[in-house]
Design a protein around this motif. Structure first.
Motif, PDB file in Angstrom:
ATOM      1  N   VAL A 107       0.858  -1.183   0.000  1.00  0.00           N
ATOM      2  CA  VAL A 107       0.000   0.000   0.000  1.00  0.00           C
ATOM      3  C   VAL A 107       0.897   1.238   0.000  1.00  0.00           C
ATOM      4  CG1 VAL A 107      -0.253   0.013   2.533  1.00  0.00           C
ATOM      5  CG2 VAL A 107      -1.901   1.236   1.106  1.00  0.00           C
ATOM      6  N   LEU A 108       0.636   2.136  -0.927  1.00  0.00           N
ATOM      7  CA  LEU A 108       1.320   3.428  -0.980  1.00  0.00           C
ATOM      8  C   LEU A 108       0.400   4.450  -0.326  1.00  0.00           C
ATOM      9  CD1 LEU A 108       3.662   5.246  -1.996  1.00  0.00           C
ATOM     10  CD2 LEU A 108       2.379   5.514  -4.132  1.00  0.00           C
ATOM     11  N   LEU A 109       0.906   5.149   0.697  1.00  0.00           N
ATOM     12  CA  LEU A 109       0.097   6.112   1.439  1.00  0.00           C
ATOM     13  C   LEU A 109       0.537   7.525   1.112  1.00  0.00           C
ATOM     14  CD1 LEU A 109       0.964   3.590   3.620  1.00  0.00           C
ATOM     15  CD2 LEU A 109      -0.887   4.699   4.855  1.00  0.00           C
ATOM     16  N   ASN A 110      -0.435   8.424   0.964  1.00  0.00           N
ATOM     17  CA  ASN A 110      -0.185   9.848   0.761  1.00  0.00           C
ATOM     18  C   ASN A 110      -0.932  10.641   1.827  1.00  0.00           C
ATOM     19  OD1 ASN A 110       1.351  10.164  -1.921  1.00  0.00           O
ATOM     20  ND2 ASN A 110      -0.305   8.762  -2.466  1.00  0.00           N
ATOM     21  N   TYR A 111      -0.218  11.545   2.486  1.00  0.00           N
ATOM     22  CA  TYR A 111      -0.784  12.373   3.552  1.00  0.00           C
ATOM     23  C   TYR A 111      -0.827  13.814   3.043  1.00  0.00           C
ATOM     24  CZ  TYR A 111      -1.094  14.429   8.301  1.00  0.00           C
ATOM     25  OH  TYR A 111      -1.463  15.128   9.424  1.00  0.00           O
ATOM     26  N   TYR A 112      -2.043  14.279   2.754  1.00  0.00           N
ATOM     27  CA  TYR A 112      -2.266  15.647   2.289  1.00  0.00           C
ATOM     28  C   TYR A 112      -2.662  16.485   3.508  1.00  0.00           C
ATOM     29  CZ  TYR A 112      -2.479  13.145  -2.148  1.00  0.00           C
ATOM     30  OH  TYR A 112      -2.190  12.333  -3.225  1.00  0.00           O
ATOM     31  N   ARG A 113      -1.734  17.309   3.971  1.00  0.00           N
ATOM     32  CA  ARG A 113      -1.925  17.994   5.247  1.00  0.00           C
ATOM     33  C   ARG A 113      -2.986  19.085   5.174  1.00  0.00           C
ATOM     34  NH1 ARG A 113       4.421  18.808   5.158  1.00  0.00           N
ATOM     35  NH2 ARG A 113       3.743  18.983   2.970  1.00  0.00           N
ATOM     36  N   ASN A 114      -3.180  19.657   4.011  1.00  0.00           N
ATOM     37  CA  ASN A 114      -4.214  20.671   3.756  1.00  0.00           C
ATOM     38  C   ASN A 114      -4.362  20.804   2.248  1.00  0.00           C
ATOM     39  OD1 ASN A 114      -2.114  22.541   2.823  1.00  0.00           O
ATOM     40  ND2 ASN A 114      -1.620  22.791   4.993  1.00  0.00           N
ATOM     41  N   GLY A 115      -5.122  21.800   1.802  1.00  0.00           N
ATOM     42  CA  GLY A 115      -5.392  21.956   0.377  1.00  0.00           C
ATOM     43  C   GLY A 115      -4.203  22.359  -0.461  1.00  0.00           C
ATOM     44  N   GLN A 116      -3.116  22.767   0.165  1.00  0.00           N
ATOM     45  CA  GLN A 116      -1.916  23.104  -0.597  1.00  0.00           C
ATOM     46  C   GLN A 116      -1.096  21.864  -0.954  1.00  0.00           C
ATOM     47  OE1 GLN A 116      -1.270  26.316  -1.860  1.00  0.00           O
ATOM     48  NE2 GLN A 116      -3.401  26.271  -1.188  1.00  0.00           N
ATOM     49  N   VAL A 138      -8.313   4.073  -0.972  1.00  0.00           N
ATOM     50  CA  VAL A 138      -9.150   4.370   0.196  1.00  0.00           C
ATOM     51  C   VAL A 138      -8.817   5.764   0.710  1.00  0.00           C
ATOM     52  CG1 VAL A 138      -9.795   3.621   2.514  1.00  0.00           C
ATOM     53  CG2 VAL A 138      -9.150   1.923   0.799  1.00  0.00           C
ATOM     54  N   SER A 139      -9.837   6.529   1.082  1.00  0.00           N
ATOM     55  CA  SER A 139      -9.633   7.904   1.557  1.00  0.00           C
ATOM     56  C   SER A 139     -10.187   8.076   2.963  1.00  0.00           C
ATOM     57  CB  SER A 139     -10.338   8.898   0.625  1.00  0.00           C
ATOM     58  OG  SER A 139      -9.774   8.870  -0.669  1.00  0.00           O
ATOM     59  N   PHE A 140      -9.413   8.772   3.808  1.00  0.00           N
ATOM     60  CA  PHE A 140      -9.857   9.159   5.144  1.00  0.00           C
ATOM     61  C   PHE A 140      -9.552  10.642   5.334  1.00  0.00           C
ATOM     62  CE2 PHE A 140      -8.542   4.627   5.858  1.00  0.00           C
ATOM     63  CZ  PHE A 140      -9.825   4.116   6.028  1.00  0.00           C
ATOM     64  N   GLY A 141     -10.488  11.368   5.950  1.00  0.00           N
ATOM     65  CA  GLY A 141     -10.269  12.785   6.204  1.00  0.00           C
ATOM     66  C   GLY A 141     -11.194  13.660   5.385  1.00  0.00           C
ATOM     67  N   ILE A 142     -10.753  14.880   5.143  1.00  0.00           N
ATOM     68  CA  ILE A 142     -11.571  15.866   4.451  1.00  0.00           C
ATOM     69  C   ILE A 142     -11.863  15.428   3.015  1.00  0.00           C
ATOM     70  CG2 ILE A 142      -9.642  17.246   3.561  1.00  0.00           C
ATOM     71  CD1 ILE A 142     -12.854  18.675   5.139  1.00  0.00           C
ATOM     72  N   LYS A 189      -8.565  23.267   4.591  1.00  0.00           N
ATOM     73  CA  LYS A 189      -7.605  23.485   5.682  1.00  0.00           C
ATOM     74  C   LYS A 189      -7.280  22.205   6.453  1.00  0.00           C
ATOM     75  CE  LYS A 189      -7.986  27.850   4.684  1.00  0.00           C
ATOM     76  NZ  LYS A 189      -6.926  28.515   3.883  1.00  0.00           N
ATOM     77  N   ASN A 190      -8.076  21.162   6.248  1.00  0.00           N
ATOM     78  CA  ASN A 190      -7.945  19.947   7.046  1.00  0.00           C
ATOM     79  C   ASN A 190      -7.243  18.830   6.279  1.00  0.00           C
ATOM     80  OD1 ASN A 190      -9.293  21.058   9.298  1.00  0.00           O
ATOM     81  ND2 ASN A 190     -11.270  20.658   8.313  1.00  0.00           N
ATOM     82  N   PRO A 191      -6.735  17.812   6.990  1.00  0.00           N
ATOM     83  CA  PRO A 191      -5.949  16.757   6.348  1.00  0.00           C
ATOM     84  C   PRO A 191      -6.785  15.664   5.692  1.00  0.00           C
ATOM     85  CG  PRO A 191      -5.989  16.394   8.709  1.00  0.00           C
ATOM     86  CD  PRO A 191      -6.692  17.702   8.465  1.00  0.00           C
ATOM     87  N   ARG A 192      -6.131  14.961   4.808  1.00  0.00           N
ATOM     88  CA  ARG A 192      -6.693  13.766   4.165  1.00  0.00           C
ATOM     89  C   ARG A 192      -5.568  12.772   3.969  1.00  0.00           C
ATOM     90  NH1 ARG A 192      -6.552  12.251  -1.372  1.00  0.00           N
ATOM     91  NH2 ARG A 192      -8.115  10.691  -1.935  1.00  0.00           N
ATOM     92  N   ILE A 193      -5.854  11.500   4.217  1.00  0.00           N
ATOM     93  CA  ILE A 193      -4.903  10.417   3.937  1.00  0.00           C
ATOM     94  C   ILE A 193      -5.516   9.497   2.900  1.00  0.00           C
ATOM     95  CG2 ILE A 193      -3.829   8.335   4.876  1.00  0.00           C
ATOM     96  CD1 ILE A 193      -3.288   9.847   7.434  1.00  0.00           C
ATOM     97  N   ASN A 194      -4.708   9.171   1.896  1.00  0.00           N
ATOM     98  CA  ASN A 194      -5.141   8.264   0.839  1.00  0.00           C
ATOM     99  C   ASN A 194      -4.235   7.037   0.846  1.00  0.00           C
ATOM    100  OD1 ASN A 194      -4.570   7.686  -2.464  1.00  0.00           O
ATOM    101  ND2 ASN A 194      -6.662   7.594  -1.720  1.00  0.00           N
ATOM    102  N   LEU A 195      -4.835   5.860   0.710  1.00  0.00           N
ATOM    103  CA  LEU A 195      -4.095   4.606   0.657  1.00  0.00           C
ATOM    104  C   LEU A 195      -4.411   3.937  -0.677  1.00  0.00           C
ATOM    105  CD1 LEU A 195      -5.628   4.955   3.649  1.00  0.00           C
ATOM    106  CD2 LEU A 195      -4.192   2.986   4.170  1.00  0.00           C
ATOM    107  N   THR A 196      -3.398   3.629  -1.467  1.00  0.00           N
ATOM    108  CA  THR A 196      -3.612   2.919  -2.716  1.00  0.00           C
ATOM    109  C   THR A 196      -2.983   1.540  -2.624  1.00  0.00           C
ATOM    110  OG1 THR A 196      -1.702   4.078  -3.674  1.00  0.00           O
ATOM    111  CG2 THR A 196      -3.881   4.916  -4.218  1.00  0.00           C
TER     112      THR A 196
END
Length: 202
Positions: A107-116, A138-142, A189-196
């Protein structure tokens, strides 16, 4: 599809030159909240440099790779070595594999801390994934808008809003004919984590 998931009916996003299905509420809110907290705290996040237009820049997100530690994953000039599976990832993996009827090695995980934080246009078409890979995202967060466009017809676009606890399945020839991205957004402004989840052939 496993009969245990009869209530989780996919929404078709793409059905030409590939297949993309979306299940917006694959995980319930309570489980999704717990997974988001655990992944933020327990994953060994790093920020990797990549080459773009002849320049080395830092990726606008944090990443991590978990799975078989003896099989590295290479993309965009990066070689990642996998960490061993941890309990939250194994729980998620078990649910996804039961739903898909397929096994995943990494699984490759990406942590998007905010919209930037973002991900540019690309295809998951590395040779190590095989000709027509199944990618379970799979997506968790905003909520974030996820965009597709035809690789050879940049005007042919589709978009889907990936919600907390959702599952997106990219199948068949999707990685041959479509590319995808997660664009920046000043409003978020909020985080999102994506798992592929994927199967790396080595």
């Amino acid at each position: 599809m496993n009969s245990l998931f009869a209530d989780k009916q996919p929404i078709t996003i793409i059905n030409t030159f590939g297949e993309v299905d979306y299940i917006p509420d694959f995980f319930n809110n309570s489980d999704s909240d717990a997974f988001l907290k655990a992944l933020i705290e327990d994953i060994e996040w790093v920020q990797e440099p990549i080459w773009m237009f002849g320049k080395k820049i830092m990726q606008p997100r944090l990443t991590a790779l978990y799975g078989d530690p003896y099989i590295p994953y290479r993309y965009s000039g990066i070689e990642m070595t996998a960490h061993n599976w941890i309990k939250p990832l194994l729980r998620i993996k078990d649910e996804i594999e039961a739903f898909c009827g397929s096994e995943f090695s990494h699984v490759l995980l990406n942590y998007y801390r905010n919209g930037q934080d973002s991900m540019g246009w690309h295809r998951d078409n590395e040779k190590s994934l095989g000709e027509n890979p199944l990618i379970a995202s799979v997506s968790f967060g905003i909520d974030r808008e996820f965009q597709f466009r035809k690789y050879e017809d940049k005007q042919s676009k589709k978009a889907v809003n990936l919600t907390h606890g959702s599952l997106l399945l990219m199948k068949g020839k999707t990685q041959q004919f479509w590319e995808h991205q997660l664009p920046k957004s000043k409003k978020i402004k909020n985080p999102r984590i994506n798992l592929t989840f994927r199967k790396i052939l080595g």
